[in-house]
Scaffold this motif. Structure first.
Motif, PDB file in Angstrom:
ATOM      1  N   MET A  73       0.846  -1.169   0.000  1.00  0.00           N
ATOM      2  CA  MET A  73       0.000   0.000   0.000  1.00  0.00           C
ATOM      3  C   MET A  73       0.894   1.236   0.000  1.00  0.00           C
ATOM      4  SD  MET A  73      -3.084   0.936   2.587  1.00  0.00           S
ATOM      5  CE  MET A  73      -3.708  -0.688   2.280  1.00  0.00           C
ATOM      6  N   ASN A  74       0.547   2.231  -0.782  1.00  0.00           N
ATOM      7  CA  ASN A  74       1.328   3.464  -0.871  1.00  0.00           C
ATOM      8  C   ASN A  74       0.604   4.572  -0.140  1.00  0.00           C
ATOM      9  OD1 ASN A  74       3.307   2.434  -2.888  1.00  0.00           O
ATOM     10  ND2 ASN A  74       1.437   2.150  -4.050  1.00  0.00           N
ATOM     11  N   HIS A  75       1.341   5.318   0.674  1.00  0.00           N
ATOM     12  CA  HIS A  75       0.752   6.390   1.465  1.00  0.00           C
ATOM     13  C   HIS A  75       1.345   7.719   1.043  1.00  0.00           C
ATOM     14  CE1 HIS A  75       0.153   2.877   4.049  1.00  0.00           C
ATOM     15  NE2 HIS A  75      -0.922   3.517   4.459  1.00  0.00           N
ATOM     16  N   MET A  76       0.542   8.763   1.145  1.00  0.00           N
ATOM     17  CA  MET A  76       1.058  10.105   0.954  1.00  0.00           C
ATOM     18  C   MET A  76       0.458  10.998   2.020  1.00  0.00           C
ATOM     19  SD  MET A  76      -0.781  11.418  -2.490  1.00  0.00           S
ATOM     20  CE  MET A  76      -2.525  11.347  -2.748  1.00  0.00           C
ATOM     21  N   LEU A  77       1.182  12.043   2.355  1.00  0.00           N
ATOM     22  CA  LEU A  77       0.757  13.003   3.367  1.00  0.00           C
ATOM     23  C   LEU A  77       0.483  14.320   2.667  1.00  0.00           C
ATOM     24  CD1 LEU A  77       0.580  13.620   6.470  1.00  0.00           C
ATOM     25  CD2 LEU A  77       2.895  14.489   6.249  1.00  0.00           C
ATOM     26  N   LEU A  78      -0.672  14.918   2.941  1.00  0.00           N
ATOM     27  CA  LEU A  78      -1.019  16.199   2.340  1.00  0.00           C
ATOM     28  C   LEU A  78      -1.090  17.253   3.420  1.00  0.00           C
ATOM     29  CD1 LEU A  78      -3.951  15.066   0.052  1.00  0.00           C
ATOM     30  CD2 LEU A  78      -1.548  15.306  -0.547  1.00  0.00           C
ATOM     31  N   THR A  79      -0.518  18.403   3.148  1.00  0.00           N
ATOM     32  CA  THR A  79      -0.685  19.545   4.028  1.00  0.00           C
ATOM     33  C   THR A  79      -1.405  20.628   3.249  1.00  0.00           C
ATOM     34  OG1 THR A  79       1.479  20.419   3.423  1.00  0.00           O
ATOM     35  CG2 THR A  79       1.366  19.036   5.395  1.00  0.00           C
ATOM     36  N   VAL A  80      -2.162  21.420   3.932  1.00  0.00           N
ATOM     37  CA  VAL A  80      -2.992  22.426   3.291  1.00  0.00           C
ATOM     38  C   VAL A  80      -2.372  23.796   3.484  1.00  0.00           C
ATOM     39  CG1 VAL A  80      -5.287  23.454   3.237  1.00  0.00           C
ATOM     40  CG2 VAL A  80      -5.032  21.027   3.691  1.00  0.00           C
ATOM     41  N   ARG A  81      -2.200  24.505   2.390  1.00  0.00           N
ATOM     42  CA  ARG A  81      -1.655  25.856   2.450  1.00  0.00           C
ATOM     43  C   ARG A  81      -2.707  26.816   2.952  1.00  0.00           C
ATOM     44  NH1 ARG A  81      -0.296  27.194  -3.079  1.00  0.00           N
ATOM     45  NH2 ARG A  81      -0.120  29.235  -2.149  1.00  0.00           N
ATOM     46  N   GLN A  82      -2.259  27.984   3.366  1.00  0.00           N
ATOM     47  CA  GLN A  82      -3.136  28.986   3.954  1.00  0.00           C
ATOM     48  C   GLN A  82      -3.721  29.973   2.956  1.00  0.00           C
ATOM     49  OE1 GLN A  82      -3.791  27.549   6.945  1.00  0.00           O
ATOM     50  NE2 GLN A  82      -3.964  29.621   7.624  1.00  0.00           N
ATOM     51  N   ASP A  83      -3.278  30.005   1.695  1.00  0.00           N
ATOM     52  CA  ASP A  83      -3.630  31.118   0.823  1.00  0.00           C
ATOM     53  C   ASP A  83      -4.197  30.673  -0.522  1.00  0.00           C
ATOM     54  OD1 ASP A  83      -1.262  30.044   0.041  1.00  0.00           O
ATOM     55  OD2 ASP A  83      -0.258  31.939  -0.319  1.00  0.00           O
ATOM     56  N   GLU A 140      -0.883  16.445  -9.149  1.00  0.00           N
ATOM     57  CA  GLU A 140      -0.592  15.547 -10.269  1.00  0.00           C
ATOM     58  C   GLU A 140       0.897  15.252 -10.352  1.00  0.00           C
ATOM     59  OE1 GLU A 140      -2.634  13.762 -11.980  1.00  0.00           O
ATOM     60  OE2 GLU A 140      -4.437  14.699 -11.170  1.00  0.00           O
ATOM     61  N   VAL A 141       1.736  16.265 -10.097  1.00  0.00           N
ATOM     62  CA  VAL A 141       3.188  16.056 -10.086  1.00  0.00           C
ATOM     63  C   VAL A 141       3.553  15.064  -8.979  1.00  0.00           C
ATOM     64  CG1 VAL A 141       5.412  17.169  -9.628  1.00  0.00           C
ATOM     65  CG2 VAL A 141       3.770  18.253 -11.158  1.00  0.00           C
ATOM     66  N   LEU A 142       2.960  15.232  -7.796  1.00  0.00           N
ATOM     67  CA  LEU A 142       3.213  14.321  -6.679  1.00  0.00           C
ATOM     68  C   LEU A 142       2.784  12.899  -7.030  1.00  0.00           C
ATOM     69  CD1 LEU A 142       3.909  13.595  -3.731  1.00  0.00           C
ATOM     70  CD2 LEU A 142       1.612  14.381  -3.120  1.00  0.00           C
ATOM     71  N   ILE A 143       1.581  12.759  -7.535  1.00  0.00           N
ATOM     72  CA  ILE A 143       1.069  11.425  -7.878  1.00  0.00           C
ATOM     73  C   ILE A 143       1.941  10.778  -8.952  1.00  0.00           C
ATOM     74  CG2 ILE A 143      -0.868  10.203  -8.958  1.00  0.00           C
ATOM     75  CD1 ILE A 143      -2.703  12.243  -7.446  1.00  0.00           C
ATOM     76  N   ASN A 144       2.307  11.548  -9.971  1.00  0.00           N
ATOM     77  CA  ASN A 144       3.159  10.998 -11.031  1.00  0.00           C
ATOM     78  C   ASN A 144       4.524  10.590 -10.494  1.00  0.00           C
ATOM     79  OD1 ASN A 144       1.169  11.236 -12.977  1.00  0.00           O
ATOM     80  ND2 ASN A 144       1.839  13.270 -13.612  1.00  0.00           N
ATOM     81  N   ALA A 145       5.075  11.360  -9.546  1.00  0.00           N
ATOM     82  CA  ALA A 145       6.363  10.985  -8.944  1.00  0.00           C
ATOM     83  C   ALA A 145       6.232   9.693  -8.142  1.00  0.00           C
ATOM     84  CB  ALA A 145       6.881  12.116  -8.058  1.00  0.00           C
ATOM     85  N   LEU A 146       5.122   9.530  -7.432  1.00  0.00           N
ATOM     86  CA  LEU A 146       4.900   8.290  -6.687  1.00  0.00           C
ATOM     87  C   LEU A 146       4.815   7.095  -7.639  1.00  0.00           C
ATOM     88  CD1 LEU A 146       2.279   9.549  -4.077  1.00  0.00           C
ATOM     89  CD2 LEU A 146       4.609   8.759  -3.578  1.00  0.00           C
ATOM     90  N   ALA A 204       4.834   3.199  -7.172  1.00  0.00           N
ATOM     91  CA  ALA A 204       3.506   3.123  -6.542  1.00  0.00           C
ATOM     92  C   ALA A 204       2.454   2.727  -7.577  1.00  0.00           C
ATOM     93  CB  ALA A 204       3.139   4.466  -5.924  1.00  0.00           C
ATOM     94  N   GLN A 205       1.433   2.062  -7.101  1.00  0.00           N
ATOM     95  CA  GLN A 205       0.275   1.741  -7.936  1.00  0.00           C
ATOM     96  C   GLN A 205      -0.807   2.766  -7.646  1.00  0.00           C
ATOM     97  OE1 GLN A 205       0.153  -0.828 -10.199  1.00  0.00           O
ATOM     98  NE2 GLN A 205       2.325  -1.041  -9.697  1.00  0.00           N
ATOM     99  N   ARG A 206      -1.265   3.473  -8.670  1.00  0.00           N
ATOM    100  CA  ARG A 206      -2.278   4.515  -8.458  1.00  0.00           C
ATOM    101  C   ARG A 206      -3.504   3.966  -7.734  1.00  0.00           C
ATOM    102  NH1 ARG A 206      -3.070   9.630 -10.765  1.00  0.00           N
ATOM    103  NH2 ARG A 206      -5.175  10.375 -10.427  1.00  0.00           N
TER     104      ARG A 206
END
Length: 127
Positions: A1-11, A25-31, A36-38
């Motif tokens: 299983m592939n995990h990613m962490l997302l943080t939310v910007r303020q602006d 999309e850049v992050l997902i493509n790099a994974l 990683a399996q989408r």
């Protein structure tokens, strides 16, 4: 299983949402490029605090963007922590998906108004 962490910007605004979609999309493509399996991607998302008193709640819009993006891409969100008025310190172990969150105890930053005296001189303005 592939995990990613997302943080939310303020602006966030419309332009930032477009930038956000591109960044995701850049992050997902790099994974995927790293093996990683989408279909097995999962996410945990954090952020969106209102850090400066008196400003609009941009973090709420960013949080909603994050959840909407994940849903539209078919990526399961295993958990999230949004909002509030304190910063978060996140520790993340991607191999297991484990996350530790510690809320900062710092106070809100009060916006400061800076009043400048008009410059002395010959009334010449350059811009």
């Amino acid at each position: 299983m592939n995990h990613m962490l997302l943080t939310v910007r303020q602006d966030a605004n419309l332009t930032d949402n477009l930038v956000g979609v591109n960044a995701m999309e850049v992050l997902i493509n790099a994974l995927i490029k790293s093996g990683a399996q989408r279909s097995s991607l999962r996410a945990k998302a954090f952020g969106g605090a209102r850090m400066v008193d008196g400003l609009s709640d941009i973090g709420e819009a960013n949080a909603q963007f994050t959840l909407d993006f994940l849903e539209s891409e078919g990526i399961t969100c295993d958990g999230h922590s949004f909002g509030g008025t304190n910063a978060r310190n996140i520790r993340f172990w991607p191999a297991t998906g484990r996350v530790l969150q510690r809320m900062s105890t710092d106070r809100l930053i009060e916006p400061k108004t800076i009043v400048q005296a008009p410059p002395e001189g010959n009334d010449l303005e350059l811009f």
